[in-house]
Design a protein around this motif. Sequence first.
Motif, PDB file in Angstrom:
ATOM      1  N   SER A 161      67.456 -52.893  97.617  1.00 27.51           N
ATOM      2  CA  SER A 161      66.169 -52.531  98.577  1.00 27.51           C
ATOM      3  C   SER A 161      65.311 -53.353  98.109  1.00 27.51           C
ATOM      4  O   SER A 161      64.529 -53.457  97.026  1.00 27.51           O
ATOM      5  CB  SER A 161      66.068 -51.100  98.869  1.00 27.51           C
ATOM      6  OG  SER A 161      64.816 -50.890  99.338  1.00 27.51           O
ATOM      7  N   SER A 162      64.422 -54.014  99.242  1.00 29.13           N
ATOM      8  CA  SER A 162      63.132 -54.647  98.978  1.00 29.13           C
ATOM      9  C   SER A 162      62.192 -54.083 100.152  1.00 29.13           C
ATOM     10  O   SER A 162      60.970 -54.832 100.237  1.00 29.13           O
ATOM     11  CB  SER A 162      63.163 -56.181  99.122  1.00 29.13           C
ATOM     12  OG  SER A 162      63.572 -56.392 100.578  1.00 29.13           O
ATOM     13  N   ILE A 163      62.271 -52.958 100.543  1.00 32.37           N
ATOM     14  CA  ILE A 163      61.594 -52.165 101.523  1.00 32.37           C
ATOM     15  C   ILE A 163      60.224 -51.940 101.136  1.00 32.37           C
ATOM     16  O   ILE A 163      59.203 -52.534 101.663  1.00 32.37           O
ATOM     17  CB  ILE A 163      62.064 -50.774 101.840  1.00 32.37           C
ATOM     18  CG1 ILE A 163      63.445 -50.983 102.962  1.00 32.37           C
ATOM     19  CG2 ILE A 163      61.138 -49.757 102.123  1.00 32.37           C
ATOM     20  CD1 ILE A 163      62.975 -51.358 104.211  1.00 32.37           C
ATOM     21  N   ALA A 178      67.859 -48.435 104.441  1.00 34.50           N
ATOM     22  CA  ALA A 178      67.730 -49.784 104.980  1.00 34.50           C
ATOM     23  C   ALA A 178      67.639 -50.722 103.826  1.00 34.50           C
ATOM     24  O   ALA A 178      66.558 -50.409 102.766  1.00 34.50           O
ATOM     25  CB  ALA A 178      66.661 -50.120 106.097  1.00 34.50           C
ATOM     26  N   GLU A 179      68.210 -51.797 103.737  1.00 37.84           N
ATOM     27  CA  GLU A 179      67.943 -52.767 102.592  1.00 37.84           C
ATOM     28  C   GLU A 179      66.381 -53.547 102.623  1.00 37.84           C
ATOM     29  O   GLU A 179      66.060 -53.894 101.714  1.00 37.84           O
ATOM     30  CB  GLU A 179      69.356 -54.022 102.663  1.00 37.84           C
ATOM     31  CG  GLU A 179      69.187 -54.845 101.762  1.00 37.84           C
ATOM     32  CD  GLU A 179      70.170 -55.878 102.164  1.00 37.84           C
ATOM     33  OE1 GLU A 179      71.450 -55.572 102.161  1.00 37.84           O
ATOM     34  OE2 GLU A 179      69.979 -57.020 102.321  1.00 37.84           O
ATOM     35  N   ASP A 180      66.390 -53.752 103.860  1.00 45.27           N
ATOM     36  CA  ASP A 180      65.003 -54.491 104.137  1.00 45.27           C
ATOM     37  C   ASP A 180      64.384 -54.130 105.368  1.00 45.27           C
ATOM     38  O   ASP A 180      65.032 -53.321 106.064  1.00 45.27           O
ATOM     39  CB  ASP A 180      65.094 -56.058 104.110  1.00 45.27           C
ATOM     40  CG  ASP A 180      66.469 -56.572 104.870  1.00 45.27           C
ATOM     41  OD1 ASP A 180      66.382 -55.815 106.260  1.00 45.27           O
ATOM     42  OD2 ASP A 180      66.966 -57.246 104.810  1.00 45.27           O
ATOM     43  N   ASP A 187      69.660 -63.877  95.534  1.00 48.23           N
ATOM     44  CA  ASP A 187      68.470 -64.234  94.731  1.00 48.23           C
ATOM     45  C   ASP A 187      67.281 -64.335  95.502  1.00 48.23           C
ATOM     46  O   ASP A 187      66.108 -64.039  95.078  1.00 48.23           O
ATOM     47  CB  ASP A 187      68.846 -65.652  94.072  1.00 48.23           C
ATOM     48  CG  ASP A 187      70.213 -65.747  93.425  1.00 48.23           C
ATOM     49  OD1 ASP A 187      71.285 -65.390  94.243  1.00 48.23           O
ATOM     50  OD2 ASP A 187      70.285 -66.162  92.184  1.00 48.23           O
ATOM     51  N   LEU A 188      67.235 -65.028  96.808  1.00 47.95           N
ATOM     52  CA  LEU A 188      66.068 -65.125  97.508  1.00 47.95           C
ATOM     53  C   LEU A 188      65.440 -64.040  97.944  1.00 47.95           C
ATOM     54  O   LEU A 188      64.175 -64.025  98.332  1.00 47.95           O
ATOM     55  CB  LEU A 188      66.468 -65.931  98.592  1.00 47.95           C
ATOM     56  CG  LEU A 188      67.268 -67.203  98.453  1.00 47.95           C
ATOM     57  CD1 LEU A 188      67.469 -68.166  99.711  1.00 47.95           C
ATOM     58  CD2 LEU A 188      66.043 -68.196  97.875  1.00 47.95           C
ATOM     59  N   GLN A 189      66.105 -62.767  97.897  1.00 45.55           N
ATOM     60  CA  GLN A 189      65.336 -61.590  98.255  1.00 45.55           C
ATOM     61  C   GLN A 189      64.316 -61.368  97.123  1.00 45.55           C
ATOM     62  O   GLN A 189      63.036 -60.863  97.305  1.00 45.55           O
ATOM     63  CB  GLN A 189      66.283 -60.246  98.261  1.00 45.55           C
ATOM     64  CG  GLN A 189      65.508 -59.175  98.544  1.00 45.55           C
ATOM     65  CD  GLN A 189      66.663 -57.818  98.709  1.00 45.55           C
ATOM     66  OE1 GLN A 189      67.401 -58.008  99.657  1.00 45.55           O
ATOM     67  NE2 GLN A 189      66.553 -56.628  98.046  1.00 45.55           N
ATOM     68  N   GLU A 190      64.714 -61.582  95.983  1.00 48.51           N
ATOM     69  CA  GLU A 190      63.717 -61.483  94.799  1.00 48.51           C
ATOM     70  C   GLU A 190      62.844 -62.433  94.908  1.00 48.51           C
ATOM     71  O   GLU A 190      61.462 -62.116  94.572  1.00 48.51           O
ATOM     72  CB  GLU A 190      64.565 -61.437  93.395  1.00 48.51           C
ATOM     73  CG  GLU A 190      63.878 -60.940  92.314  1.00 48.51           C
ATOM     74  CD  GLU A 190      63.449 -59.577  92.251  1.00 48.51           C
ATOM     75  OE1 GLU A 190      63.713 -58.803  93.306  1.00 48.51           O
ATOM     76  OE2 GLU A 190      62.405 -59.183  91.558  1.00 48.51           O
TER      77      GLU A 190
HETATM   78  N1  ARG Z   1      67.631 -58.300 102.229  1.00 49.35           N
HETATM   79  C1  ARG Z   1      67.679 -59.467 102.446  1.00 49.35           C
HETATM   80  C2  ARG Z   1      66.305 -60.276 101.992  1.00 49.35           C
HETATM   81  O1  ARG Z   1      65.375 -59.859 102.188  1.00 49.35           O
HETATM   82  C3  ARG Z   1      68.150 -60.233 103.435  1.00 49.35           C
HETATM   83  C4  ARG Z   1      69.902 -60.448 103.527  1.00 49.35           C
HETATM   84  C5  ARG Z   1      70.403 -61.099 104.632  1.00 49.35           C
HETATM   85  N2  ARG Z   1      71.506 -61.837 104.364  1.00 49.35           N
HETATM   86  C6  ARG Z   1      72.559 -61.582 103.740  1.00 49.35           C
HETATM   87  N3  ARG Z   1      73.504 -62.420 103.841  1.00 49.35           N
HETATM   88  N4  ARG Z   1      72.828 -60.391 103.001  1.00 49.35           N
HETATM   89  O2  ARG Z   1      66.278 -61.542 101.407  1.00 49.35           O
END
Ligand code: ARG
Length: 474
Positions: A26-28, A88-90, A330-333
């Motif tokens: 999660s990056s909430i 929620a993940e984000d 990785d791009l979430q980080e």
């Molecule tokens: N939570 C992810 C972020 O903030 C978005 C993920 C979206 N895509 C996926 N294919 N999991 O970067």
Amino acid sequence: MSEASSLQWGGRFASAPDAALLAFGSSIEEDLVLAPFDVRCSLAHVTALEGGRIITGETAATLRGALHRVASEIADGSFAVHARATSAEDIHGAIDARVRDHAGEAGARLHAGRSRNDQVATTLALYVRNRAQRAADTAATTAALALAQARVALADGTLLAATTHWQPAQPILLAFWLAAVAESFSRAATRFDRVANDACAASPLGSGACSGSTLPLDRETAARELGFSAPTRNALDAIGTRELALDLVHALARALGAASRASEEIVLWCTPAFGYARLDDAASTGSSLMPQKRNPDPFELVRAHAAAANGALAAALGTTTGIALSYHRDLQETKAIAIRAIERGLGALDAFGSALGYVNYNHDVMTAHAGDGYTVATDIADSLIARGITARRAHELVGVLVTTAERAGRRLEASDLDKLADDANLARPLVAPLDARASVEAKRTIGSTHPHAVARAISELETVLAARERNTTI
Ligand code: ARG
């Protein structure tokens, strides 16, 4: 807790996610600052859906109503509490779930044709644009403050020994030093403006997961609604790049780098050993043990924030290196690191500007020490060169002179010039600056520390800043 599921998938899965791994993913927390930008992005997506007749006008109105409700929950702080309580993940998932809470069946139509991939990229662009504009304004304000201080110092004629290697180098005006600070902040403002402009160029919205959509989304209208010039040209590139965020972190690291260097000098000036400056009580802190202490903490913290920004830049760059095109987790980080760096960097930039306003420069002490350490030696060598002596010979002769004076524990004086004239076999007496004021007044080049050159440089930079202000307030 949301009534609508905050997980945005499920049909394909037989069991619930592992709670610890879900939390890890999660990056909430970092995402919360993105919330208002996601709402704008979601409203534009409604436009794209409606424009392509993928949803009815009635559904569009319901979705807009729900999104405005979410916007007010964001503004009054209740949405953050809610978002943290969901799984929620984000932020995008949390807002989508909240829209479904508010709009029911219509809410479930919002995500048609969009992916969090184009949502993240678009939301991040809007966020970067907003923060880059703020950073640009702060940098320009700091440049203007340094220039205002420079004008006062110029009128007072305050002198300062410029150093290299922290050793006395050449006399300058304090106004010249302050104008140098202003130059670097003006360039920082330009860099931030560039990032903000880049973040207005192309809208990733409507790129879908990575290849576009079979639904006829009205990308052009949505792009315009969000203040972009056009939709992006390539969906794969649009959802996979984080260059805008990286550029802003870079620009912040650069601006804080400039702030850290000025801070280093001010910290030293505020020591009793120097006594060049005194920081107002409002910006100083004391010691819990030593009653006499007055510490210039804001400037020390700015130095450390600059180092932290450099680290964040390296970390963010690292997370984008070597991953294949398109979206990878990785791009979430990258996003989380960048947001943290941007929020903290902006705070440090603000703090530097306000702390600079609390510095009182000690005219008498600075001016009195400007000639210490034989800072006029170069000008004396120059005067020999102007009389036809080679640079090497002039350097040598003045070097010997300085050593003699230093041994005798005195400054350079008129009789030294006579001796030099003899040693160099000059027919006429040698005329050269012997004190710091004469030195700055003897400077002749454009961009020098001569009072007229400094006055001109200040006016020119004021014009640059005024033009920037006109352009950005149109
Ligand atoms: N939570 C992810 C972020 O903030 C978005 C993920 C979206 N895509 C996926 N294919 N999991 O970067």
